[in-house]
Design an enzyme around this catalytic site. Structure first.
Site, mmCIF file in Angstrom:
data_model
loop_
_atom_site.group_PDB
_atom_site.id
_atom_site.type_symbol
_atom_site.label_atom_id
_atom_site.label_comp_id
_atom_site.label_asym_id
_atom_site.label_seq_id
_atom_site.Cartn_x
_atom_site.Cartn_y
_atom_site.Cartn_z
ATOM 1 N N GLU A 78 2.423 4.598 -4.442
ATOM 2 C CA GLU A 78 2.361 5.397 -5.684
ATOM 3 C C GLU A 78 3.690 6.102 -6.029
ATOM 4 O O GLU A 78 3.922 6.294 -7.235
ATOM 5 C CB GLU A 78 1.236 6.431 -5.575
ATOM 6 C CG GLU A 78 -0.156 5.859 -5.612
ATOM 7 C CD GLU A 78 -0.530 5.131 -4.316
ATOM 8 O OE1 GLU A 78 -1.292 4.163 -4.373
ATOM 9 O OE2 GLU A 78 -0.041 5.524 -3.239
ATOM 10 N N ASP A 81 -8.947 3.900 -2.157
ATOM 11 C CA ASP A 81 -9.795 4.425 -1.082
ATOM 12 C C ASP A 81 -11.081 5.013 -1.644
ATOM 13 O O ASP A 81 -11.196 6.230 -1.862
ATOM 14 C CB ASP A 81 -9.019 5.470 -0.279
ATOM 15 C CG ASP A 81 -7.842 4.858 0.460
ATOM 16 O OD1 ASP A 81 -7.803 3.621 0.575
ATOM 17 O OD2 ASP A 81 -6.969 5.608 0.915
ATOM 18 N N ASP A 85 0.847 -1.194 0.000
ATOM 19 C CA ASP A 85 0.000 0.000 0.000
ATOM 20 C C ASP A 85 0.885 1.248 0.000
ATOM 21 O O ASP A 85 2.098 1.178 0.217
ATOM 22 C CB ASP A 85 -0.901 -0.025 1.235
ATOM 23 C CG ASP A 85 -2.087 0.922 1.116
ATOM 24 O OD1 ASP A 85 -2.313 1.493 0.031
ATOM 25 O OD2 ASP A 85 -2.807 1.090 2.120
#
Length: 780
Positions: free
Chosen positions: A407, A488, A404
């Site tokens: 990015e 999300d 997670d």
């Protein structure tokens, strides 16, 4: 809404455009065209696949070690012909022809019927300071799909899609950059389809007719225009070739197809065990519980809280005895902790594994552990080091790795303070010494390389057991290393609806193992919203319920008895369908086909399906029309050509047609194609709870076939041929239906079991399946 009034015009630098062809060179794989200083190279890689590269400088870039596309020389050579005239150069393969105009140099593609596609517009190819671009025509009735996980509806025509991995928190229908950066799309019109992969890891963008109607543009901040054209004509063939180019998913462990439960966060091992007990006591099937960031000690990656998770190995063993697997979140941000004897930081610093700024200082940003530094996953030695750290999790029985915040996501000040999202400095050096580059080139593949490092390391350390991998960020080819979820989302009806086209476009981008947080991550779902989401979520290849800190509980029993009962029934249906679903995972692993499919995938010549964003198919047989608005109990459903049956009532319909479906809260409209054969097993509380001693073949009258795939579900022996397939066929003629079952093929031998063959609406017969052939006859 942007305000334009009163703004001054901006003058952009003019584009330099590719000029005339001055010379041509040919070999058995490439055609090189010299247009003055710029060069254009056409590579013929397969009968339906070409690569186009244009460099303004006359020098092509070397292949990077992190390149996701298969190297040109790895493709088998294919025959093609080159014919030159005074005006054109024509390249012809078995499947398509490429016509290159000499002056100015422009490319057109044609299928065997002479229909044009991927045709250069007037601008053709051009460059200016900091950018290089190509322009192509949008054909009449052409529609565009893929692009990773775009928000909004299914068709991306007239949209702008930017390829730059971004923490898209609070994303909505107008959000552009998302967690995944997949510079690939499929263009489709009746009778013709093609795919285009834009082979650049730099910032890039597709403008699909937004600025210039009838023209789409690809642009990158890299120094070379590099793209692949894949002729179909149907989506299945495009994806088969695209995933041959960028890779296909491995088969995941079968238990990962079960239901996953997550929350940010289950804050202690006692709470985790309580959640597990609730699932078993309430008889709601579940296989996996995810641990979010609060299992760590001060959010330090690869640590456990000594108070709240004092004995993780014992916790994992206790849960294993009750049929649960544990997946743990892992994040790239390593706490800057020089005085704490924190092994991960100390080792990374000692070996210079963290990204540095151009002045030599460690680059840092703020994530959950506050000040954090970040590994350079582009370097092989860093990948090996990071992979070794994962042993601390897998050695105690962790079965899933959830990558997670990759990015990568970071703030300019501690989380919780008013701050802003930042990227690494674009000039920060990354990569091994022999191919040093900067973050401008590597940003989009940061999450991909973290996922690759994780997958390769765990497979090396645990070579006999499949592990589940999940990532939020990725690039083209991420399907080789990990499942993907859409990040999300929110507890909104709009996000329930949007999950259908988002997941379908991910599937059309080569990523088959995909899902969305059921119920919505942020905010509080209503009982009705959660019910409808669970019904749709039953179809997601990755089925996980997840919710955020400070939200209400989102477990299936949190909304009252009625909702709990509906959730239980749909999760049970998911588990009963696992042989059917697992077979399509095998198809995805071998052909690149999506598992969750828009209707256009199977009906690419039916324009009614091109913009149909609120219906979906699971595999080739099941068509669902979910409810995605509150208070709705009836909805319109489009059934394409052929005979269809209502899954619940058995009512027959002849398509193409629109019908009005009744959908009380307990029921999601679900339809099955005539001639379908769907294998189902008894409900289990977790995958492999017990051997499968009975399988029901639900068959609908018509003509069709289905090949069931089976293996042990947890090892890699299937890669060496230890699997089996069984082909079933049905043929209905007037009042007589014949069901043929071929002898089982392959080296894997499931235990003998009872097979119940149910011809829906007619009757059923049974036999003991020992792998031999059978033929059954039904009369009606």
């Amino acid at each position: 809404m942007p305000q334009y009034f009163g703004q001054l015009h901006t003058a952009e630098p003019a584009w330099s455009i590719l000029g005339a062809v001055e010379a041509i060179q040919k070999d058995d794989r490439h055609i090189l065209l010299k247009c003055g200083i710029p060069y254009l190279k056409i590579s013929i890689l397969a009968p339906n696949l070409i690569r186009v590269r244009m460099t303004p400088s006359g020098e092509f870039l070397p292949r990077r070690s992190w390149a996701v596309a298969q190297a040109d020389e790895e493709w088998s050579k294919v025959p093609f012909e080159v014919r030159e005239t005074a005006e054109t150069i024509e390249i012809t393969t078995e499947k398509l022809s490429i016509v290159i105009s000499r002056n100015p140099c422009r490319i057109q593609c044609f299928d065997s019927a002479g229909q044009p596609f991927a045709e250069d517009a007037d601008m053709g190819m051009g460059w200016r300071t900091g950018a290089i671009a190509g322009w192509k025509r949008i054909e009449t009735d052409e529609h565009f799909y893929g692009f990773g996980e775009p928000t909004g509806l299914l068709d991306q025509r007239s949209k702008v899609r930017t390829n730059w991995t971004t923490d898209a928190i609070d994303f909505g229908i107008l959000t552009d950059s998302m967690y995944q950066s997949i510079p690939f799309f499929i263009a489709l019109r009746p009778g013709l389809g093609y795919g285009l992969f834009f082979n650049t890891t730099f910032w890039s963008r597709f403008d699909v007719g937004a600025q210039q109607p009838g023209i789409w543009r690809m642009e990158t901040q890299g120094s070379e225009l590099d793209y692949y054209i894949i002729y179909g004509p149907e989506p299945a063939k495009i994806l088969q070739t695209y995933t041959q180019l960028t890779g296909r998913m491995p088969l995941p462990p079968r238990w990962s197809l079960g239901y996953h439960q997550c929350r940010w966060s289950y804050q202690s091992q006692d709470i985790v065990q309580k959640v597990a007990r609730e699932f078993r006591q309430r008889q709601i099937p579940c296989d996996v519980i995810h641990l979010d960031i609060d299992y760590m000690n001060g959010y330090r990656v690869f640590t456990w809280s000594p108070k709240r998770f004092a004995n993780p190995k014992e916790l994992i063993q206790n849960l294993k005895e009750n049929g649960f697997k544990i997946a743990t979140i892992v994040e790239p941000g390593v706490k800057y902790d020089p005085e704490a004897d924190y092994k991960v930081f100390d080792e990374g610093l000692k070996n210079d594994f963290f990204v540095r700024k151009t002045n030599g200082q460690l680059f840092h940003g703020y994530v959950w552990p506050d000040k954090a530094v970040f590994p350079d996953y582009m370097r092989p030695e860093v990948q090996d080091w990071w992979g070794g750290l994962l042993n601390s999790l897998t050695d105690i029985g962790i079965a899933g790795i959830w990558n997670d915040m990759n990015e990568p996501t970071l703030d300019d000040r501690p989380f919780g303070d008013p701050g802003r999202k930042i990227d690494f400095p674009l000039d920060a050096a990354q990569g091994p010494a022999e191919e040093k580059t900067n973050h401008a080139e590597t940003h989009n593949v940061y999450g991909l390389m973290m996922a690759q490092a994780s997958y390769e390391a765990v497979v090396k350390s645990r070579p006999t057991e499949r592990t589940f991998f999940l990532t939020r960020s990725g690039f083209a080819g991420i399907q080789r290393w990990s499942a993907v979820w859409t990040g999300d989302n929110q507890s909104l009806w709009e996000h329930l609806e949007m999950s259908i086209p988002m997941l379908c476009n991910l599937g059309l981008s080569g990523i088959a193992f995909v899902g969305t947080d059921i119920g919505g991550f942020a905010g509080n779902a209503t009982p009705e919203l959660f019910t409808r989401w669970m019904q749709l979520g039953m179809l997601y290849p990755f089925m996980r319920g997840h919710s955020a800190l400070t939200t209400a509980q989102h477990e299936p029993w949190a909304f009252g008895d009625r909702v709990e009962k509906i959730c239980r029934e749909y999760i049970e249906l998911r588990y009963r369908l696992l042989p059917y679903i697992y077979t399509f995972f095998w198809e995805a692993a071998t052909t690149g086909a999506p598992i969750l499919r828009p209707l256009l995938y199977h009906f690419p010549n039916d324009p009614q399906t091109f913009s149909l964003a609120d219906q979906v198919m699971l595999g080739s047989s099941l068509l669902a029309a979910p409810i995605y608005r509150p208070g709705v109990q009836y909805r319109a459903v489009y059934l394409p050509e052929g005979q269809w049956y209502d899954w619940w009532s058995g009512e027959a319909f002849t398509g193409p047609t629109h019908i009005l479906a009744h959908a009380p809260l307990e029921q999601m409209p679900l339809y099955v194609r005539a001639g379908s054969i769907i294998p189902m097993i008894p409900v289990m509380q977790y995958v492999d709870e017990r051997p499968i001693d009975q399988m029901r073949l639900r068959i609908w009258k018509g003509t069709g076939e289905f090949t069931l795939y089976e293996d042990d579900g947890h090892t890699f022996e299937y890669k060496t041929g230890v699997f089996c397939t069984t082909t079933y066929r049905v043929n209905s003629q007037e009042q007589r239906t014949i069901v043929e079952i071929e002898a089982r093929k392959g080296e894997f031998s499931p235990a003998n079991r009872e097979i119940i063959v149910e011809l829906v609406g007619v009757g059923e017969q049974s036999f003991i399946d020992n792998g031999t052939a059978h033929q059954l006859e039904f009369s009606s």
